[in-house]
Each structure stands twice: as structure tokens, then as C-alpha cells.
Enzyme design. Structure first.
Site, PDB file in Angstrom:
ATOM      1  N   LEU A   1      38.558  35.839  43.304  1.00 32.60           N
ATOM      2  CA  LEU A   1      39.803  35.095  43.207  1.00 32.60           C
ATOM      3  C   LEU A   1      40.690  35.530  44.372  1.00 32.60           C
ATOM      4  O   LEU A   1      40.777  36.721  44.678  1.00 32.60           O
ATOM      5  CB  LEU A   1      40.527  35.395  41.896  1.00 32.60           C
ATOM      6  N   ASP A   2      41.356  34.583  45.026  1.00 34.20           N
ATOM      7  CA  ASP A   2      42.280  34.920  46.103  1.00 34.20           C
ATOM      8  C   ASP A   2      43.412  35.783  45.560  1.00 34.20           C
ATOM      9  O   ASP A   2      43.712  35.750  44.353  1.00 34.20           O
ATOM     10  CB  ASP A   2      42.878  33.651  46.714  1.00 34.20           C
ATOM     11  N   PRO A   3      44.083  36.549  46.425  1.00 34.53           N
ATOM     12  CA  PRO A   3      45.213  37.371  45.964  1.00 34.53           C
ATOM     13  C   PRO A   3      46.261  36.578  45.188  1.00 34.53           C
ATOM     14  O   PRO A   3      46.773  37.050  44.175  1.00 34.53           O
ATOM     15  CB  PRO A   3      45.793  37.930  47.266  1.00 34.53           C
ATOM     16  N   LEU A   4      46.565  35.354  45.633  1.00 37.45           N
ATOM     17  CA  LEU A   4      47.556  34.520  44.951  1.00 37.45           C
ATOM     18  C   LEU A   4      47.151  34.212  43.513  1.00 37.45           C
ATOM     19  O   LEU A   4      47.990  34.107  42.624  1.00 37.45           O
ATOM     20  CB  LEU A   4      47.732  33.205  45.713  1.00 37.45           C
ATOM     21  N   ALA A   5      45.852  34.046  43.282  1.00 39.33           N
ATOM     22  CA  ALA A   5      45.344  33.584  41.988  1.00 39.33           C
ATOM     23  C   ALA A   5      45.327  34.685  40.927  1.00 39.33           C
ATOM     24  O   ALA A   5      45.187  35.872  41.228  1.00 39.33           O
ATOM     25  CB  ALA A   5      43.938  33.020  42.156  1.00 39.33           C
TER      26      ALA A   5
END
Length: 331
Positions: free
Chosen positions: A73-77
Site C-alpha cells: 500500500l502506498d504511504p498515503l493509503a
């Protein structure tokens, strides 16, 4: 035969509720600090040896236990991150291609190089004309089997060079970016925020030179590409652009950010992701509702244990071990 989860050490799969902010690898490394020192997952003899030689870290020393994750998962997610321990790591590949569910917020008015709020503004576009009814109508073309073009600002390579290098340096693409077939099983608008929210476009913006470089790279394969600002002149600049929330159930390999980006284009605007939650990854879910579903361990459980694991119960288990035991799947 899998070992009894109560006896340990065991191999297992379990879901963690990743928070927004840290990378998936950072989350795995934090969980590993606990797992690698737990009799639930590591043989007592190895833990005893480690206790005798706490500072020994040989170059060829093997870790006491293997651990990995089944889909970054991307950092934002935030949301479901499946963790595999021991032989469970061999099962992680099945979570790359499994069905996943997401909830994401789209902010209209500008697109970014990363297709989300972590990137820089590439261009501004009108947004005030977009209605809820238009969004619901446009969603129809994104259901079922569709083709997606990955973002040019990605690490995917073409002729040995990352795509983002073509965009940054204004190097013409040798051929179109390869489309990928994915399946969108379900896609619906679940909340219309309008301008009643706190989301704003990223402050960092592409310079004119960066816009021209990106346009040059893309025009080599699509003459219609235009990377120019078209700000909305009919609304006050301080008014927040329209935002709305989508829920989707998709096949493995689907770019959620691409769906938001392409949907915004279909609406005659531009848009990017400002929140992204993975609510399901295979049978691991934030809200279990199907037979065989498994709940996930809240991140706060691990955060607390990393500071202080607390007292053990009569079976010698700490609080975080009990939480994981209640939700894991023995392999």
C-alpha cells in the site's frame, strides 16, 4: 499438518490495519520486531540463544523468522495489509491477484504527477460544472473489464528506462505505454462531499518547463495530449473544488488512482486521489461479512506493544499476541 495455534511456534497469515503515513515496509519492520521475539512464532531455543548473545549480528546470520507482506500500500493509503510469517510467506503471492475492495476520495480541479495528493500539480482544470448525476453516469464506462494505462510518472520501465525519466527529461516515448486489462466488479458513488470538506490541491506545482517536458514525452505517442492549466474562472479561488467518495471491488493489478484520473477526464475535468482505504484483500477485511472472512489487527495494538508489551496472561501471552491469535490463519 499445521501446528496448534495455542502451542507455537506457528506459521501464519494475518491482516494488519495499516495507517496512512508510513510505508508498507516500515509497518512490516515494526511488526517484525515483535514477531521475531515472540514464542508464538519463534522456537524457545532460538529465543534463548538470542538472549545469550543479544549483540551478535553476523553477516550471514539468518533471521529467527521469515516475515513479508502480500501487496504494498502506498504511504498515503491505509487499510488491510496481509502479513505472512514463516511458511505463511509462501502464501502471500495469492494476495497479489486476489479481489480487493477500496474506498477512495476524489478531488476535482487538478491532476498530479502521482495521481494522488502526495505528488505535484501537473495542471488545473474546470470542476464547477460536474454534478453528482454526471459522475454516476460516467461510472458506467469503468465497470466490467476495462483497460488501464499506468501513469507516466511510475517506475515501470520501457527499453530499460523508468517511465518517469522520459517525462522529467522530455524524452519522446518510443511507443505507447502498454495497456493493462483489469476487471472492476463493483463501482459506486457512496458520498457526495461537494465543496464541504477540508481537502485542497497540493501546494507544489509543475513549472512551465516540467509541463513542456511531460507533454513532449507523451505527444510522441498521442498528438492530442495537452498539458496546460485551465483554471476554473467561474468560481472564487478560495472555494474548495468538488470532492466525492467511491467504493470499488476490483481484480488484482487494478490502479485505483488511474480510475480516479480517467474518470475526472471523462467528466471534462481533472482529479486526483486524496484518501485511499483498502477495505478488503481476499478474505481479510476491515468489516468481515462473508463466510470465511477474517478481521484485521488494529495498528494501535502493535504501536502500544512496541512501547511496552505489558503483562502476560496465564498462558504466557501478551496482549498483542492474544489479538493476533484471535485473528490469524494458521498455515
Amino acid at each position: 499438518m499445521p501446528k496448534d495455534a495455542q502451542s507455537g511456534p506457528i506459521s501464519a497469515l494475518f491482516g494488519v490495519v495499516k495507517p496512512s503515513g508510513p510505508t508498507s515496509m516500515a509497518v512490516v519492520n515494526d511488526v517484525k520486531q515483535l514477531v521475531a521475539n515472540s514464542p508464538l512464532f519463534v522456537e524457545e531455543s532460538k529465543l534463548a540463544e538470542k538472549a545469550k548473545n543479544p549483540g551478535k549480528r553476523g553477516r550471514f546470520r539468518r533471521d529467527a523468522v521469515k516475515i513479508g507482506q502480500g501487496g504494498t500500500l502506498d504511504p498515503l493509503a491505509d487499510g488491510v495489509l496481509v502479513i505472512g510469517v514463516g511458511k505463511g510467506t509462501k502464501k502471500l503471492s495469492e494476495f497479489l491477484d486476489c479481489v480487493k475492495e477500496y474506498r477512495t476520495t476524489c478531488l476535482l480541479g487538478c491532476e498530479t504527477d502521482t495521481y494522488d495528493s502526495e505528488g505535484k500539480q501537473v495542471r488545473a482544470a474546470p470542476w464547477h460544472h460536474v454534478t453528482r448525476e454526471q459522475v454516476e453516469k460516467a461510472l458506467e464506462q469503468f465497470r466490467g473489464e476495462i483497460e488501464q494505462v499506468p501513469p507516466i510518472f511510475s517506475a515501470l520501465k520501457m527499453d530499460g528506462m523508468p517511465l518517469y525519466d522520459y517525462a522529467r527529461q522530455g524524452i519522446p516515448l518510443p511507443r505507447p505505454i502498454e495497456r493493462r486489462k483489469v476487471t472492476v466488479h463493483e463501482l459506486e458513488l457512496v458520498e457526495w462531499l461537494g465543496s464541504d470538506h477540508s481537502f485542497r490541491p497540493p501546494e507544489k506545482k509543475f513549472s512551465k518547463e516540467e509541463q513542456e517536458a511531460m507533454e513532449k514525452a507523451l505527444k510522441s505517442v498521442d498528438e492530442s495530449v495537452s498539458i496546460k492549466d485551465e483554471p476554473d474562472q467561474e468560481v472564487p479561488s478560495e472555494k474548495a473544488p468538488t470532492a466525492f467518495v467511491l467504493r470499488m471491488k476490483v481484480s488484482g493489478g487494478t490502479y485505483v488512482r488511474c480510475i480516479v484520473h480517467d474518470l475526472a477526464h471523462a467528466l471534462g475535468s481533472a482529479g486526483h486521489v486524496v484518501t485511499l482505504t483498502r477495505s478488503r484483500q481476499g478474505r481479510f477485511a476491515l468489516e468481515p461479512k462473508e463466510e470465511g472472512d477474517r478481521a484485521c489487527v488494529p495498528w494501535e495494538v502493535f504501536q502500544k506493544a512496541l512501547v511496552d508489551q505489558g503483562e502476560v496472561d496465564r498462558e504466557g501471552r501478551t496482549e498483542w499476541e492474544r489479538e493476533v491469535l484471535a485473528k490469524l490463519e494458521v498455515v
